[in-house]
Motif scaffolding. Sequence first.
Motif, PDB file in Angstrom:
ATOM      1  N   GLU A 163       5.200 -15.784 -10.726  1.00 50.33           N
ATOM      2  CA  GLU A 163       6.176 -15.987 -11.786  1.00 50.33           C
ATOM      3  C   GLU A 163       5.871 -17.185 -12.672  1.00 50.33           C
ATOM      4  OE1 GLU A 163       9.859 -14.357  -8.967  1.00 50.33           O
ATOM      5  OE2 GLU A 163       9.820 -16.425  -9.694  1.00 50.33           O
ATOM      6  N   ALA A 164       5.152 -18.189 -12.128  1.00 47.49           N
ATOM      7  CA  ALA A 164       4.915 -19.411 -12.889  1.00 47.49           C
ATOM      8  C   ALA A 164       3.434 -19.702 -13.092  1.00 47.49           C
ATOM      9  CB  ALA A 164       5.577 -20.588 -12.181  1.00 47.49           C
ATOM     10  N   GLY A 165       2.664 -19.726 -12.008  1.00 50.99           N
ATOM     11  CA  GLY A 165       1.264 -20.111 -12.103  1.00 50.99           C
ATOM     12  C   GLY A 165       0.457 -19.240 -13.048  1.00 50.99           C
ATOM     13  N   LEU A 166       0.511 -17.943 -12.845  1.00 50.18           N
ATOM     14  CA  LEU A 166      -0.265 -17.022 -13.678  1.00 50.18           C
ATOM     15  C   LEU A 166       0.225 -16.977 -15.128  1.00 50.18           C
ATOM     16  CD1 LEU A 166      -0.853 -14.063 -11.185  1.00 50.18           C
ATOM     17  CD2 LEU A 166      -2.496 -15.800 -11.935  1.00 50.18           C
ATOM     18  N   PRO A 167       1.551 -16.850 -15.380  1.00 58.61           N
ATOM     19  CA  PRO A 167       2.006 -16.840 -16.784  1.00 58.61           C
ATOM     20  C   PRO A 167       1.705 -18.138 -17.529  1.00 58.61           C
ATOM     21  CG  PRO A 167       3.704 -15.957 -15.345  1.00 58.61           C
ATOM     22  CD  PRO A 167       2.658 -16.545 -14.450  1.00 58.61           C
ATOM     23  N   LEU A 168       1.871 -19.283 -16.868  1.00 65.55           N
ATOM     24  CA  LEU A 168       1.601 -20.555 -17.535  1.00 65.55           C
ATOM     25  C   LEU A 168       0.110 -20.713 -17.821  1.00 65.55           C
ATOM     26  CD1 LEU A 168       3.998 -22.964 -15.584  1.00 65.55           C
ATOM     27  CD2 LEU A 168       4.252 -22.101 -17.922  1.00 65.55           C
ATOM     28  N   ALA A 169      -0.730 -20.252 -16.892  1.00 66.71           N
ATOM     29  CA  ALA A 169      -2.173 -20.317 -17.119  1.00 66.71           C
ATOM     30  C   ALA A 169      -2.586 -19.407 -18.266  1.00 66.71           C
ATOM     31  CB  ALA A 169      -2.919 -19.942 -15.845  1.00 66.71           C
ATOM     32  N   ALA A 170      -1.938 -18.248 -18.363  1.00 69.31           N
ATOM     33  CA  ALA A 170      -2.270 -17.308 -19.427  1.00 69.31           C
ATOM     34  C   ALA A 170      -1.868 -17.844 -20.803  1.00 69.31           C
ATOM     35  CB  ALA A 170      -1.588 -15.969 -19.171  1.00 69.31           C
ATOM     36  N   ALA A 171      -0.777 -18.613 -20.853  1.00 65.77           N
ATOM     37  CA  ALA A 171      -0.243 -19.071 -22.139  1.00 65.77           C
ATOM     38  C   ALA A 171      -0.731 -20.442 -22.563  1.00 65.77           C
ATOM     39  CB  ALA A 171       1.292 -19.086 -22.083  1.00 65.77           C
ATOM     40  N   ASN A 172      -1.309 -21.196 -21.627  1.00 61.74           N
ATOM     41  CA  ASN A 172      -1.622 -22.599 -21.904  1.00 61.74           C
ATOM     42  C   ASN A 172      -3.067 -22.922 -21.532  1.00 61.74           C
ATOM     43  OD1 ASN A 172      -1.766 -25.546 -21.631  1.00 61.74           O
ATOM     44  ND2 ASN A 172       0.470 -25.502 -21.863  1.00 61.74           N
ATOM     45  N   GLN A 173      -3.863 -23.279 -22.522  1.00 60.95           N
ATOM     46  CA  GLN A 173      -5.261 -23.614 -22.288  1.00 60.95           C
ATOM     47  C   GLN A 173      -5.400 -24.829 -21.380  1.00 60.95           C
ATOM     48  OE1 GLN A 173      -8.204 -22.241 -22.956  1.00 60.95           O
ATOM     49  NE2 GLN A 173      -9.241 -23.979 -21.982  1.00 60.95           N
ATOM     50  N   GLY A 174      -4.508 -25.806 -21.538  1.00 60.89           N
ATOM     51  CA  GLY A 174      -4.561 -27.005 -20.714  1.00 60.89           C
ATOM     52  C   GLY A 174      -4.353 -26.696 -19.248  1.00 60.89           C
ATOM     53  N   VAL A 175      -3.423 -25.783 -18.961  1.00 63.47           N
ATOM     54  CA  VAL A 175      -3.182 -25.380 -17.583  1.00 63.47           C
ATOM     55  C   VAL A 175      -4.405 -24.668 -17.023  1.00 63.47           C
ATOM     56  CG1 VAL A 175      -1.796 -23.904 -16.073  1.00 63.47           C
ATOM     57  CG2 VAL A 175      -0.690 -25.230 -17.879  1.00 63.47           C
ATOM     58  N   ARG A 176      -5.006 -23.780 -17.803  1.00 59.82           N
ATOM     59  CA  ARG A 176      -6.210 -23.059 -17.344  1.00 59.82           C
ATOM     60  C   ARG A 176      -7.338 -24.019 -17.025  1.00 59.82           C
ATOM     61  NH1 ARG A 176      -4.781 -19.555 -21.563  1.00 59.82           N
ATOM     62  NH2 ARG A 176      -6.453 -20.340 -22.926  1.00 59.82           N
ATOM     63  N   ALA A 177      -7.484 -25.047 -17.832  1.00 57.09           N
ATOM     64  CA  ALA A 177      -8.566 -26.002 -17.637  1.00 57.09           C
ATOM     65  C   ALA A 177      -8.388 -26.838 -16.378  1.00 57.09           C
ATOM     66  CB  ALA A 177      -8.684 -26.910 -18.855  1.00 57.09           C
ATOM     67  N   SER A 178      -7.145 -26.954 -15.919  1.00 57.24           N
ATOM     68  CA  SER A 178      -6.872 -27.809 -14.757  1.00 57.24           C
ATOM     69  C   SER A 178      -6.873 -27.050 -13.435  1.00 57.24           C
ATOM     70  CB  SER A 178      -5.519 -28.510 -14.932  1.00 57.24           C
ATOM     71  OG  SER A 178      -4.456 -27.563 -14.927  1.00 57.24           O
ATOM     72  N   LEU A 179      -7.068 -25.745 -13.490  1.00 58.14           N
ATOM     73  CA  LEU A 179      -7.025 -24.952 -12.266  1.00 58.14           C
ATOM     74  C   LEU A 179      -8.200 -25.296 -11.357  1.00 58.14           C
ATOM     75  CD1 LEU A 179      -6.060 -21.446 -13.704  1.00 58.14           C
ATOM     76  CD2 LEU A 179      -4.561 -23.217 -12.780  1.00 58.14           C
ATOM     77  N   GLY A 180      -7.928 -25.327 -10.046  1.00 59.64           N
ATOM     78  CA  GLY A 180      -8.974 -25.674  -9.097  1.00 59.64           C
ATOM     79  C   GLY A 180      -8.812 -24.942  -7.784  1.00 59.64           C
ATOM     80  N   ALA A 181      -9.226 -25.606  -6.708  1.00 60.15           N
ATOM     81  CA  ALA A 181      -9.234 -24.983  -5.388  1.00 60.15           C
ATOM     82  C   ALA A 181      -7.829 -24.643  -4.905  1.00 60.15           C
ATOM     83  CB  ALA A 181      -9.925 -25.912  -4.384  1.00 60.15           C
ATOM     84  N   LEU A 182      -6.857 -25.484  -5.245  1.00 56.08           N
ATOM     85  CA  LEU A 182      -5.492 -25.229  -4.799  1.00 56.08           C
ATOM     86  C   LEU A 182      -4.953 -23.942  -5.423  1.00 56.08           C
ATOM     87  CD1 LEU A 182      -2.973 -26.072  -3.262  1.00 56.08           C
ATOM     88  CD2 LEU A 182      -2.310 -27.485  -5.215  1.00 56.08           C
ATOM     89  N   PHE A 183      -5.219 -23.751  -6.702  1.00 55.71           N
ATOM     90  CA  PHE A 183      -4.764 -22.522  -7.347  1.00 55.71           C
ATOM     91  C   PHE A 183      -5.478 -21.313  -6.749  1.00 55.71           C
ATOM     92  CE2 PHE A 183      -4.958 -19.187 -10.572  1.00 55.71           C
ATOM     93  CZ  PHE A 183      -3.618 -19.067 -10.910  1.00 55.71           C
ATOM     94  N   ALA A 184      -6.753 -21.472  -6.425  1.00 54.43           N
ATOM     95  CA  ALA A 184      -7.504 -20.380  -5.805  1.00 54.43           C
ATOM     96  C   ALA A 184      -6.885 -19.999  -4.470  1.00 54.43           C
ATOM     97  CB  ALA A 184      -8.964 -20.783  -5.627  1.00 54.43           C
ATOM     98  N   LEU A 185      -6.464 -21.007  -3.695  1.00 57.01           N
ATOM     99  CA  LEU A 185      -5.817 -20.752  -2.412  1.00 57.01           C
ATOM    100  C   LEU A 185      -4.510 -19.994  -2.619  1.00 57.01           C
ATOM    101  CD1 LEU A 185      -5.356 -21.136   0.642  1.00 57.01           C
ATOM    102  CD2 LEU A 185      -4.346 -23.371   0.097  1.00 57.01           C
ATOM    103  N   LYS A 186      -3.703 -20.446  -3.561  1.00 54.96           N
ATOM    104  CA  LYS A 186      -2.410 -19.789  -3.801  1.00 54.96           C
ATOM    105  C   LYS A 186      -2.596 -18.379  -4.370  1.00 54.96           C
ATOM    106  CE  LYS A 186       1.290 -21.687  -4.850  1.00 54.96           C
ATOM    107  NZ  LYS A 186       2.448 -22.257  -5.558  1.00 54.96           N
ATOM    108  N   PHE A 187      -3.618 -18.197  -5.187  1.00 54.01           N
ATOM    109  CA  PHE A 187      -3.883 -16.859  -5.712  1.00 54.01           C
ATOM    110  C   PHE A 187      -4.294 -15.921  -4.580  1.00 54.01           C
ATOM    111  CE2 PHE A 187      -6.547 -13.547  -7.572  1.00 54.01           C
ATOM    112  CZ  PHE A 187      -5.714 -13.085  -8.580  1.00 54.01           C
ATOM    113  N   PHE A 188      -5.048 -16.445  -3.616  1.00 57.66           N
ATOM    114  CA  PHE A 188      -5.438 -15.642  -2.454  1.00 57.66           C
ATOM    115  C   PHE A 188      -4.204 -15.240  -1.650  1.00 57.66           C
ATOM    116  CE2 PHE A 188      -6.386 -15.559   2.122  1.00 57.66           C
ATOM    117  CZ  PHE A 188      -7.258 -14.482   2.161  1.00 57.66           C
ATOM    118  N   VAL A 189      -3.270 -16.182  -1.446  1.00 55.62           N
ATOM    119  CA  VAL A 189      -2.033 -15.873  -0.722  1.00 55.62           C
ATOM    120  C   VAL A 189      -1.244 -14.810  -1.465  1.00 55.62           C
ATOM    121  CG1 VAL A 189       0.177 -16.792   0.086  1.00 55.62           C
ATOM    122  CG2 VAL A 189      -1.912 -18.136   0.372  1.00 55.62           C
TER     123      VAL A 189
END
Length: 281
Positions: A163-189
């Motif tokens: 509800e938050a991580g994916l939509p915010l990353a899609a709409a915000n370049q700054g958020v996409r640029a800051s994604l890392g291992a933690l987001f990868a872990l949560k995306f896997f979950v």
Amino acid sequence: MTKKISNPLKRKIIQICAFGFCNPFMKNFFSGRLYSGKWKHFCAPGLNCYSCPAAAFSCPIGALQAVQGSMEFNASFYVAGLLAAFGVFLGRAVCGFLCPFGLVQELLHKIPSPKIKAPRILRFAKYALLALFVLILPAADTNYAGLGTPAFCKWICPAGTLEAGLPLAAANQGVRASLGALFALKFFVLALVLVASVFCARFFCKALCPLGAVYGFFNPFSFYRLNFQKSKCVSCKKCAAVCPMDIDPAKSQNSFECVRCNKCADACPTGAILLGFLKGD
């Protein structure tokens, strides 16, 4: 003569309305902005991320972690009281009727596929997550300012990622640029939960949801309850066969796992099961 609306359709309408009520700011998905008005001081009854662009309310699990990890522990009485009020009134009917992530799981389970039951031992995982990630870690793992880590939201919550991580990353370049291992872990979950929900009904509710664990404690004495009339039961087991939470309603009407979805009552050929604001046997 007007055709009567079926109970499954009524519940689905309630679920969709609850989703819309909790997420009225849909246009924010395009801008990546968050609503931050006065309604964010209140918690939604179900699991709905505070950081969802469309969300009008806070998530009760997120709010509980925030006050648990703060230096003003008295604020936690408000969140705990709100959860208790929802729990006493509805029990886990919140999960069956008002939780947006519960609706997502139910829609996924409609995808044609082999259907399986989760091992019963997985039911206990959500209680461990509640204790460790919602209550203990936010209070124990604090920073220099004395603020705790919202551990469940940070490391696990698939609803927050969806509800938050994916939509915010899609709409915000700054958020996409800051994604890392933690987001990868949560995306896997999230991917694990979504795929599991196709094959196993309400997988997250059964195994991983700390909010469901909280509301489950209120099921035995909540006002909204399942009422079983043993004299009408013919032991056909149709109620157990349709239960998405793998319960036998004829044996356990007040199970911590029951989400009061009404499927057992709809399947009962003799009307031995009723759900509502009823007095139990």
